[in-house]
Design a protein around this motif. Structure first.
Motif, short mmCIF file in Angstrom:
data_model
loop_
_atom_site.label_atom_id
_atom_site.label_comp_id
_atom_site.label_asym_id
_atom_site.label_seq_id
_atom_site.Cartn_x
_atom_site.Cartn_y
_atom_site.Cartn_z
N TYR A 139 -6.74 -5.73 -5.40
CA TYR A 139 -6.37 -4.16 -5.42
C TYR A 139 -5.37 -3.71 -6.73
O TYR A 139 -5.32 -2.79 -7.06
CB TYR A 139 -5.69 -3.83 -4.07
CG TYR A 139 -4.31 -4.20 -3.90
CD1 TYR A 139 -3.27 -3.32 -4.28
CD2 TYR A 139 -4.37 -5.42 -3.31
CE1 TYR A 139 -2.03 -3.59 -4.04
CE2 TYR A 139 -2.78 -5.91 -3.17
CZ TYR A 139 -1.66 -4.79 -3.62
OH TYR A 139 -0.51 -5.40 -3.51
N VAL A 194 1.99 -13.74 1.10
CA VAL A 194 1.23 -12.59 0.68
C VAL A 194 2.08 -11.35 1.16
O VAL A 194 1.75 -10.15 0.81
CB VAL A 194 -0.04 -12.55 1.50
CG1 VAL A 194 0.04 -12.44 2.84
CG2 VAL A 194 -1.00 -11.45 1.05
N GLY A 195 3.37 -11.59 1.78
CA GLY A 195 4.09 -10.61 2.12
C GLY A 195 5.14 -10.33 1.06
O GLY A 195 5.95 -9.34 1.27
N SER A 206 7.88 -2.28 0.63
CA SER A 206 6.45 -2.68 0.27
C SER A 206 5.39 -2.33 1.06
O SER A 206 4.36 -2.92 1.09
CB SER A 206 6.54 -4.32 0.45
OG SER A 206 7.75 -4.76 0.01
N ASP A 240 2.08 -2.09 -0.83
CA ASP A 240 1.31 -3.30 -1.18
C ASP A 240 0.86 -3.98 0.17
O ASP A 240 -0.19 -4.58 0.29
CB ASP A 240 2.32 -4.34 -1.86
CG ASP A 240 2.52 -3.99 -3.18
OD1 ASP A 240 1.37 -3.67 -3.90
OD2 ASP A 240 3.56 -3.97 -3.96
N LEU A 241 1.66 -3.87 1.31
CA LEU A 241 1.21 -4.32 2.56
C LEU A 241 -0.14 -3.77 3.09
O LEU A 241 -1.02 -4.50 3.58
CB LEU A 241 2.58 -4.14 3.71
CG LEU A 241 3.48 -5.21 3.29
CD1 LEU A 241 4.85 -4.85 4.13
CD2 LEU A 241 3.24 -6.60 3.29
N LEU A 269 11.71 -4.79 3.89
CA LEU A 269 10.41 -4.86 3.40
C LEU A 269 9.28 -4.19 3.71
O LEU A 269 8.45 -3.88 2.91
CB LEU A 269 10.16 -6.43 3.25
CG LEU A 269 11.17 -7.19 2.51
CD1 LEU A 269 10.93 -8.92 2.59
CD2 LEU A 269 10.80 -7.11 0.83
N SER A 302 11.52 -12.29 -2.80
CA SER A 302 12.16 -12.52 -1.76
C SER A 302 12.42 -13.96 -1.29
O SER A 302 13.47 -14.59 -0.88
CB SER A 302 11.59 -11.99 -0.25
OG SER A 302 11.84 -10.55 -0.34
#
Lengths: 438, 438
Positions: A345, A153-154, B33, B36-37, B29, A302
């Motif tokens: 989202y 999820v990251g 990100s 998104d996070l 990251l 990643s």
């Protein structure tokens, strides 16, 4: 038990909906593994009832006193956890909603329902502050829901490609090894119990489409329903297709493909979800997945390329996935917590199959190879489709051309096929199949 | 964002300990990100500091204002989440304990520390009611911790067999394809960056032993530390061993093996954990895991045989696993919850390597094959070890016997080897290797 604290003794109440292959195995494990489950959760589980359609049936190993035909009453009777393994849309949907509204956490293996109306269930779980877990809904015992929902999820997942239907994999694998045709192999699969008496959901791709919808919703944080999934079954796959695939170092597999496409000129990314038979290179990790096994291949920015492999169906594997969720959900409940809810989202648009970039493998029966290659090549060029290889088989009246294209939009490829069919020099387009996994 | 509720804006404070290959990628990251996070967690993350050993060093892309050499102060300054990617025992251990005592949840990739003293960390996390997550500690980006800890927690896992060290897999794979020896291949791996300048932790099996301890603790609900793991490195593997393996349809792999043994006569089951080079049949799923890839094979009672495959190391894959934990732990924190803690209730005894049932492959240089086979066969029989196959290579002074045994206790096998060495007819025992994975 040397290191454990004294265990709390108030049991968590568990209701099971459905007592078929999976339900029977779930009930057996709840009984046989009761001590381990209690130690892992920190509380005993108490089975308060099993809802069945017909009460009179003989069910070896199951206490008849637990059986009830009043599922509605069972889910309203104070269960902490409801396990739904009935399948299908109704009555499963209403029973799950009632259970959630009554404050029970729900564990379900119901891919069809989740793929059609997951959002309603997630919203009900969120409102009640309880869990909705469904590891068993996709790829049986293979942990894939939790890895997508939590472990990755990251990261940014760009593709999920899965062999997620054991029945079609069994049939295609058999056709590959035996050289037999589809109908004959389907009958064999039915005799062996690998295909249902009514095999429609499997062989027409409905089951795989539901799983693809669930996987892509999780991977791309976007609501994807079964209606969004482009679907082709395996009923038109012939032994000639399989031989053609072999000749080009490929194997035919029924795949579910979930892709993040783009970004386009406006920086927009979209979700493409489809399930269909495809030729896969034999060196691809998915190519060696045999029999009724399942495998899911994940590509992310990643983490790179990951693969998950295991038994995709059957009572014990599916029950293992259900029980894993039961322990997790029970632990959450004792900590007053809930696991992840719906994450939608990103709300990415769903691409039409027309815009998907893919490759085609075509077999054409033609009047005479030497004379017609230029005409056919022009037909591809007119639609902007570039040919990667052409192979000739046979001569004269039996002449066959086997063509593999470079990647092109699916709409251009299918328009090419339409035009080919109208050419005088083409007797028949004998096979059209996508080539994937490179 | 159409479906999301307005996001809460109070950020969760994140501290990063260590800024090497993994730490740099984690920081990148967290920045790249961030949107998104935030959407996936429901709150923004705020990076409050990065602890480094040397402050002066140039670190492209990292805000120098975030760097500090005072890690102790950083973990005491109100962080919600602490990410530990320093590695090693100290100062990592004390910093993690301080962070937990200060109420921070911790995400770590530190296999050595978890394998040596995980219980202390778990106890501290439990006492503080916070999370300790460590998906990145084993097999890089491959989700294996969460599947063992949660997905399979309702099942009985009987074995976990993994290729969990990319360096040794790269070296053995190279030796297999090139025919080169160990020393030469190690140098090549070092030149390519696949092996460290000091390769001890990898080639002597310390890294794999730590991972095996972590995997078996989770799989068998029992405390297993690195000291409990029987360990042999790959430094004695020769090109002859690899050629011998090939001749019998096997490949040499450095494996970590975690098994639930028994039940014995008293109904007791034990845990056997070991890491060593072994010959694996080429048809086994682990045999085809090439290069620096990792794979973990799991056998459990209900789920059957599962395999997880992917990149086992490197900055981005490891950072992906760390970020997955960060999102999970952050979500837990916002829900006032904590994930699973240590589960060691089964407290099974650890078997000695002596009692492990395994098979041996031996190469013996002997004086003359025809005359000595009976003597050698008697030597095996004296120790109760049954021979499966004998193969002769060469003649006269160059005579070699290649023997593969049936499964037998390791102690009987190693006693047999000792006795063989004392026989006059045996010039040298040139190779001894276990055969696994059948």
């Amino acid at each position: 038990m040397s290191t454990a604290e004294p265990l709390a003794t108030t049991p968590l109440k568990v209701a099971v909906l459905g007592c078929g292959t999976v339900g029977t195995e779930v009930v057996r494990l709840l009984t046989d593994s009761a001590d381990d489950l209690r130690a892992r959760i920190g509380r005993p589980l108490e089975l308060i009832g099993i809802a069945v359609r017909r009460a009179g049936r003989e069910r070896p190993g199951i206490d008849p006193a637990l059986l009830t035909t009043d599922a509605e009453k069972l889910v309203s009777s104070g269960a902490d956890l409801v396990i739904e393994v009935i399948g299908g849309i109704e009555p499963a949907r209403n029973l799950i909603l009632t259970a959630l509204k009554n404050g029970a956490s729900v564990v379900t293996a119901n891919k069809a329902l989740l793929a059609q109306d997951g959002s309603t269930l997630f919203a009900a779980a969120e409102e009640a502050g309880v869990d909705l877990y469904f590891e068993a809904a996709v790829a049986g015992a293979i942990p894939i829901i939790r890895p997508l929902r939590e472990s990755l999820v990251g990261d940014e997942i760009t593709a999920v490609i899965g062999i997620v239907n054991g029945t079609t994999n069994f049939i295609l694998d058999k056709m590959d090894t035996s050289g037999a045709g589809f109908a004959e192999t389907l009958t064999e699969a039915q005799d062996l119990g690998y295909a249902e008496p009514d095999p429609t959901a499997d062989i027409e791709g409905f089951d795989a489409a539901a799983k693809a919808a669930i996987l892509s919703s999780l991977a791309f944080h976007t609501r994807v329903t079964s209606a969004d999934v482009y679907r082709e079954g395996i009923t038109d796959v012939t032994s000639t297709d399989i031989a053609s695939a072999k000749a080009m170092g490929c194997v035919v597999k029924a795949v579910a493909i979930c892709q993040l496409t783009g970004p386009d000129a406006n920086g927009e990314r979209a979700v493409s979800v489809r399930t269909h038979p495809a030729m896969i290179p034999r060196h691809h990790p998915l190519a060696s997945v045999g029999g009724a096994y399942n495998a899911v291949f994940v590509e992310s920015k990643s983490a790179g390329r990951l693969m998950f492999y295991g038994p995709g169906a059957g009572g014990p594997p599916t029950a293992s996935a259900v029980l894993g969720d039961v322990v997790t959900v029970a632990r959450n409940r004792l900590r007053g917590a809930a696991g992840p809810g719906e994450s939608s989202y990103a709300a990415r648009p769903i691409s039409s199959i027309d815009t998907v970039i893919t490759r085609y493998h075509l077999s054409l029966e033609v009047t005479d190879v030497a004379g017609v290659l230029a005409t056919i090549a022009n037909c591809f060029a007119d639609h902007g489709v570039s040919i990667q290889t052409v192979r000739q088989q046979g001569r004269g009246a039996d002449a066959q051309l086997v063509i593999v294209t470079h990647p092109a939009p699916d709409a251009a490829l299918s328009a090419t096929v339409e035009s080919l069919r109208e050419l005088d020099v083409v007797v028949e387009v004998t096979s059209v199949m996508r080539v994937e996994g490179e």
